[in-house]
Design a protein around this motif. Structure first.
Motif, PDB file in Angstrom:
ATOM      1  N   SER A  10       0.740  -1.113  -0.135  1.00 12.34           N
ATOM      2  CA  SER A  10       0.142  -0.128  -0.014  1.00 12.34           C
ATOM      3  C   SER A  10       0.958   1.198  -0.033  1.00 12.34           C
ATOM      4  O   SER A  10       2.080   1.176   0.418  1.00 12.34           O
ATOM      5  CB  SER A  10      -0.770   0.032   1.194  1.00 12.34           C
ATOM      6  N   ASP A  11       0.212   2.512  -0.140  1.00 13.64           N
ATOM      7  CA  ASP A  11       0.935   3.747  -0.120  1.00 13.64           C
ATOM      8  C   ASP A  11       1.101   4.366   1.282  1.00 13.64           C
ATOM      9  O   ASP A  11       1.348   5.518   1.205  1.00 13.64           O
ATOM     10  CB  ASP A  11       0.344   4.715  -1.323  1.00 13.64           C
ATOM     11  N   TYR A  12       0.650   3.514   2.269  1.00 11.07           N
ATOM     12  CA  TYR A  12       0.930   4.177   3.502  1.00 11.07           C
ATOM     13  C   TYR A  12       2.123   3.445   4.380  1.00 11.07           C
ATOM     14  O   TYR A  12       2.673   2.636   4.012  1.00 11.07           O
ATOM     15  CB  TYR A  12      -0.348   3.480   4.383  1.00 11.07           C
ATOM     16  N   PHE A  13       2.205   4.579   5.511  1.00  4.30           N
ATOM     17  CA  PHE A  13       3.490   3.814   6.363  1.00  4.30           C
ATOM     18  C   PHE A  13       2.562   3.053   7.479  1.00  4.30           C
ATOM     19  O   PHE A  13       1.533   3.285   8.025  1.00  4.30           O
ATOM     20  CB  PHE A  13       3.807   5.045   7.157  1.00  4.30           C
ATOM     21  N   LYS A  14       3.266   1.944   7.799  1.00  8.20           N
ATOM     22  CA  LYS A  14       3.114   0.955   8.596  1.00  8.20           C
ATOM     23  C   LYS A  14       3.408   1.186   9.941  1.00  8.20           C
ATOM     24  O   LYS A  14       4.157   1.966  10.014  1.00  8.20           O
ATOM     25  CB  LYS A  14       3.449  -0.703   8.341  1.00  8.20           C
ATOM     26  N   ASN A  15       2.830   0.414  11.117  1.00  2.00           N
ATOM     27  CA  ASN A  15       3.405   0.869  12.270  1.00  2.00           C
ATOM     28  C   ASN A  15       4.877   0.652  12.489  1.00  2.00           C
ATOM     29  O   ASN A  15       5.669  -0.009  11.860  1.00  2.00           O
ATOM     30  CB  ASN A  15       2.704   0.194  13.588  1.00  2.00           C
ATOM     31  N   LEU A  16       5.449   1.110  13.905  1.00  2.00           N
ATOM     32  CA  LEU A  16       7.006   1.170  14.035  1.00  2.00           C
ATOM     33  C   LEU A  16       7.379  -0.188  14.172  1.00  2.00           C
ATOM     34  O   LEU A  16       6.813  -1.039  14.962  1.00  2.00           O
ATOM     35  CB  LEU A  16       7.349   2.067  15.389  1.00  2.00           C
ATOM     36  N   LEU A  17       8.770  -0.333  14.165  1.00  2.00           N
ATOM     37  CA  LEU A  17       9.258  -1.557  14.376  1.00  2.00           C
ATOM     38  C   LEU A  17      10.550  -1.295  14.774  1.00  2.00           C
ATOM     39  O   LEU A  17      11.165  -0.119  14.889  1.00  2.00           O
ATOM     40  CB  LEU A  17       9.812  -2.456  13.263  1.00  2.00           C
ATOM     41  N   TYR A  18      11.201  -2.150  15.778  1.00  2.00           N
ATOM     42  CA  TYR A  18      12.592  -1.987  16.419  1.00  2.00           C
ATOM     43  C   TYR A  18      12.835  -0.476  16.980  1.00  2.00           C
ATOM     44  O   TYR A  18      13.769   0.129  16.828  1.00  2.00           O
ATOM     45  CB  TYR A  18      13.584  -2.141  15.191  1.00  2.00           C
ATOM     46  N   VAL A  19      12.165  -0.293  17.958  1.00  2.00           N
ATOM     47  CA  VAL A  19      12.168   0.907  18.800  1.00  2.00           C
ATOM     48  C   VAL A  19      13.203   0.735  19.996  1.00  2.00           C
ATOM     49  O   VAL A  19      13.185  -0.060  20.777  1.00  2.00           O
ATOM     50  CB  VAL A  19      10.798   1.328  19.346  1.00  2.00           C
ATOM     51  N   HIS A  20      14.211   1.568  19.841  1.00  2.00           N
ATOM     52  CA  HIS A  20      15.344   1.799  20.776  1.00  2.00           C
ATOM     53  C   HIS A  20      15.703   2.947  20.986  1.00  2.00           C
ATOM     54  O   HIS A  20      15.003   3.976  20.398  1.00  2.00           O
ATOM     55  CB  HIS A  20      16.445   1.127  20.282  1.00  2.00           C
ATOM     56  N   ASP A  21      16.517   3.282  22.265  1.00  2.00           N
ATOM     57  CA  ASP A  21      16.597   4.597  22.702  1.00  2.00           C
ATOM     58  C   ASP A  21      17.826   4.640  23.177  1.00  2.00           C
ATOM     59  O   ASP A  21      18.452   3.780  23.721  1.00  2.00           O
ATOM     60  CB  ASP A  21      15.692   5.165  23.476  1.00  2.00           C
ATOM     61  N   THR A  22      18.644   5.805  23.282  1.00  2.00           N
ATOM     62  CA  THR A  22      19.857   6.190  24.002  1.00  2.00           C
ATOM     63  C   THR A  22      19.346   7.028  25.137  1.00  2.00           C
ATOM     64  O   THR A  22      18.106   7.361  25.141  1.00  2.00           O
ATOM     65  CB  THR A  22      20.981   6.730  23.087  1.00  2.00           C
ATOM     66  N   GLY A  23      20.378   7.617  25.796  1.00  2.00           N
ATOM     67  CA  GLY A  23      19.859   8.677  26.948  1.00  2.00           C
ATOM     68  C   GLY A  23      19.362   9.803  26.267  1.00  2.00           C
ATOM     69  O   GLY A  23      18.508  10.549  26.866  1.00  2.00           O
ATOM     70  N   THR A  24      19.616  10.262  24.904  1.00  2.00           N
ATOM     71  CA  THR A  24      18.929  11.550  24.257  1.00  2.00           C
ATOM     72  C   THR A  24      18.366  11.454  22.853  1.00  2.00           C
ATOM     73  O   THR A  24      17.712  12.320  22.317  1.00  2.00           O
ATOM     74  CB  THR A  24      20.303  12.374  23.880  1.00  2.00           C
ATOM     75  N   MET A  25      18.327   9.972  22.546  1.00  2.00           N
ATOM     76  CA  MET A  25      17.868   9.929  21.030  1.00  2.00           C
ATOM     77  C   MET A  25      16.806   8.763  21.010  1.00  2.00           C
ATOM     78  O   MET A  25      17.004   7.714  21.825  1.00  2.00           O
ATOM     79  CB  MET A  25      19.121   9.372  20.041  1.00  2.00           C
ATOM     80  N   TRP A  26      16.001   8.885  20.015  1.00  2.00           N
ATOM     81  CA  TRP A  26      15.073   7.576  19.616  1.00  2.00           C
ATOM     82  C   TRP A  26      15.554   7.147  18.490  1.00  2.00           C
ATOM     83  O   TRP A  26      15.944   7.812  17.377  1.00  2.00           O
ATOM     84  CB  TRP A  26      13.514   8.141  19.539  1.00  2.00           C
ATOM     85  N   TYR A  27      15.233   5.877  18.240  1.00  2.00           N
ATOM     86  CA  TYR A  27      15.315   5.182  16.931  1.00  2.00           C
ATOM     87  C   TYR A  27      14.259   4.352  16.547  1.00  2.00           C
ATOM     88  O   TYR A  27      13.804   3.710  17.441  1.00  2.00           O
ATOM     89  CB  TYR A  27      16.689   4.392  16.937  1.00  2.00           C
ATOM     90  N   PHE A  28      13.613   4.421  15.454  1.00  2.00           N
ATOM     91  CA  PHE A  28      12.725   3.124  15.001  1.00  2.00           C
ATOM     92  C   PHE A  28      12.453   3.205  13.494  1.00  2.00           C
ATOM     93  O   PHE A  28      13.106   4.078  12.689  1.00  2.00           O
ATOM     94  CB  PHE A  28      11.167   3.639  15.417  1.00  2.00           C
ATOM     95  N   GLN A  29      11.950   1.899  13.040  1.00  2.00           N
ATOM     96  CA  GLN A  29      12.077   1.740  11.562  1.00  2.00           C
ATOM     97  C   GLN A  29      10.394   1.513  11.383  1.00  2.00           C
ATOM     98  O   GLN A  29       9.572   1.377  12.214  1.00  2.00           O
ATOM     99  CB  GLN A  29      12.541   0.567  11.300  1.00  2.00           C
ATOM    100  N   ALA A  30      10.057   1.886  10.182  1.00  2.00           N
ATOM    101  CA  ALA A  30       8.784   1.836   9.678  1.00  2.00           C
ATOM    102  C   ALA A  30       8.624   1.478   8.362  1.00  2.00           C
ATOM    103  O   ALA A  30       9.742   1.762   7.279  1.00  2.00           O
ATOM    104  CB  ALA A  30       7.845   3.075   9.905  1.00  2.00           C
ATOM    105  N   ILE A  31       7.902   0.627   7.978  1.00  2.00           N
ATOM    106  CA  ILE A  31       7.640   0.104   6.560  1.00  2.00           C
ATOM    107  C   ILE A  31       6.937   0.893   5.685  1.00  2.00           C
ATOM    108  O   ILE A  31       5.682   1.421   6.245  1.00  2.00           O
ATOM    109  CB  ILE A  31       7.049  -1.101   6.374  1.00  2.00           C
ATOM    110  N   GLY A  32       7.332   1.601   4.641  1.00  2.00           N
ATOM    111  CA  GLY A  32       6.587   2.765   4.169  1.00  2.00           C
ATOM    112  C   GLY A  32       5.866   2.471   2.662  1.00  2.00           C
ATOM    113  O   GLY A  32       5.816   0.982   2.667  1.00  2.00           O
ATOM    114  N   PRO A  33       5.612   3.203   2.114  1.00  2.00           N
ATOM    115  CA  PRO A  33       4.785   2.831   0.700  1.00  2.00           C
ATOM    116  C   PRO A  33       5.761   1.863   0.088  1.00  2.00           C
ATOM    117  O   PRO A  33       7.033   1.869  -0.202  1.00  2.00           O
ATOM    118  CB  PRO A  33       4.646   4.198   0.209  1.00  2.00           C
TER     119      PRO A  33
END
Length: 378
Positions: A267-290
């Motif tokens: 689809s042309d939409y963004f799916k929900n987040l995967l592999y959510v991680h953080d450091t003391g100051t940063m967020w990281y996550f992945q999403a499957i896009g269009p």
């Protein structure tokens, strides 16, 4: 009197969690707040390269989860029911538990977590949770749980566990039926004492719970909701992610009464987040896009501003952020030798960054995955 007090405290806890779950959060729209970067060297650096030792008993086939313990030990869940521990330098330490039907053995590895309170690596099996000493992988005890189709789990900070199930045993697609996805199991095991976070949509049972840099745990935003939760003694919302007009419409996965994965992914939409991680100051996550293209996002926690990059999708080897500490994200590169001879233009930005670091250091590689510690600049 003691029983009444216990019931009262449980009711108070439920009210706290319910209130937290309904609390309004400011929404982060990654597409509006992130700047796309093609060269990660402009915003990040590889601070360490750690090949995981390959030898008898330590060959990894397809790792799906990694835990970073307080002493830097890396515990990896591999396909085929293997859980292996490696030192901070990548040396093979031990195998955690063993597959079988005897005492202290498991028949399957649904998920793994580390319980800081008891200092044990825990394995989720059908109908039980097994504990193992982190230092040598020896058996430390087990807890009986209902034989439900639980997907992942995390410690609750009080000796018990939160168990997550993406769907009821009936695998019903009627989302008007109330089904709470998270159950709380006491330290002694048995039946759940509480349940939380109702299902609102079809949930992909992938990369649901991750360990935070400080030893806590996160439940990624669920389909149909978009709220990231912190799993501690209480469950509290941390962040709401909203892709705006590009967000997946509710119940889009279900087509003619059944899941339609091809329609969903392409689809042309963004799916929900995967592999959510953080450091003391940063967020990281992945999403499957269009069109099923992978997108990666990094945000500063304070400013909620960041950057993103896309997967190459051109024969590139996969790389997944699997853990984090206070300063760095731990990226698992599955077959790094494969892309060293490739045209850099065909590599994803993270693999180009890692390939450059490998060439600079002249690192010797084996067939096991490589852990690249990457620090992002704000």
């Amino acid at each position: 009197m003691k029983k009444k007090l216990t019931v009262y405290l449980a009711a108070c806890l439920l009210l706290i969690v319910s209130a937290c779950g309904s609390r309004q959060l400011d929404a982060l729209n990654p597409l509006e707040s992130a700047v796309e970067v093609a060269d990660l060297a402009e915003v990040a650096e590889v601070t360490a390269l750690v090949p995981l030792e390959e030898g008898e008993g330590s060959v990894l086939t397809y790792p799906s989860k990694m835990l970073l313990l307080p002493d830097g030990t890396m515990v990896v869940k591999d396909s085929g029911g293997k859980v292996l521990a490696f030192s901070p330098e990548g040396r093979f330490v031990c195998r955690v538990g063993a597959k079988g039907r005897g005492p202290g053995e498991f028949t399957s590895v649904q998920d793994i977590c580390y319980d800081d309170r008891n200092r044990t690596v825990c394995i989720l099996d059908r109908g039980k949770i097994l504990r193992y000493h982190a230092a040598d992988g020896s058996f430390a005890g087990e807890v009986e749980i209902p034989r439900h189709n639980y997907d992942e789990f995390a410690p609750d900070g009080q000796g018990g566990f939160y168990l997550f199930a993406a769907a009821p045993d009936s695998d019903s697609y009627d989302f008007t039926e109330t089904f709470n996805t998270v159950s709380r199991i006491p330290a002694e095991g048995g039946q759940p004492t509480d349940s939380f976070i109702p299902r609102k949509d079809y949930i992909m049972n992938t990369s649901l719970i991750s360990r935070a840099w400080d030893g806590g745990y996160y439940l990624r935003p669920l389909e149909g909701e978009g709220v990231l939760y912190r799993l501690d003694k209480i469950i509290s919302p941390v962040l709401r992610v909203d892709f705006g007009s590009k967000a997946m419409p509710q119940h889009y996965m279900i087509n003619n009464g059944m899941p339609d994965f091809a329609r969903y992914m392409m689809s042309d939409y963004f799916k929900n987040l995967l592999y959510v991680h953080d450091t003391g100051t940063m967020w990281y996550f992945q999403a499957i896009g269009p069109k099923a293209v992978g997108y990666h996002f990094v945000f500063a926690k304070a400013a909620e501003k960041g950057f993103m990059w896309k997967e190459a999708n051109d024969g590139d080897t996969p790389s997944i952020v699997m853990a984090s500490d206070k300063d760095s994200f731990y990226v698992m590169v599955f077959t790094p030798a494969q892309f060293l001879g490739m045209d850099p233009a065909r590599l994803s930005p993270v693999n180009r960054l890692v390939a450059s670091a490998i060439k600079e250091t002249g690192l010797s590689l084996n067939n096991n995955p490589l852990i690249a510690r990457i620090t992002f600049r704000q």
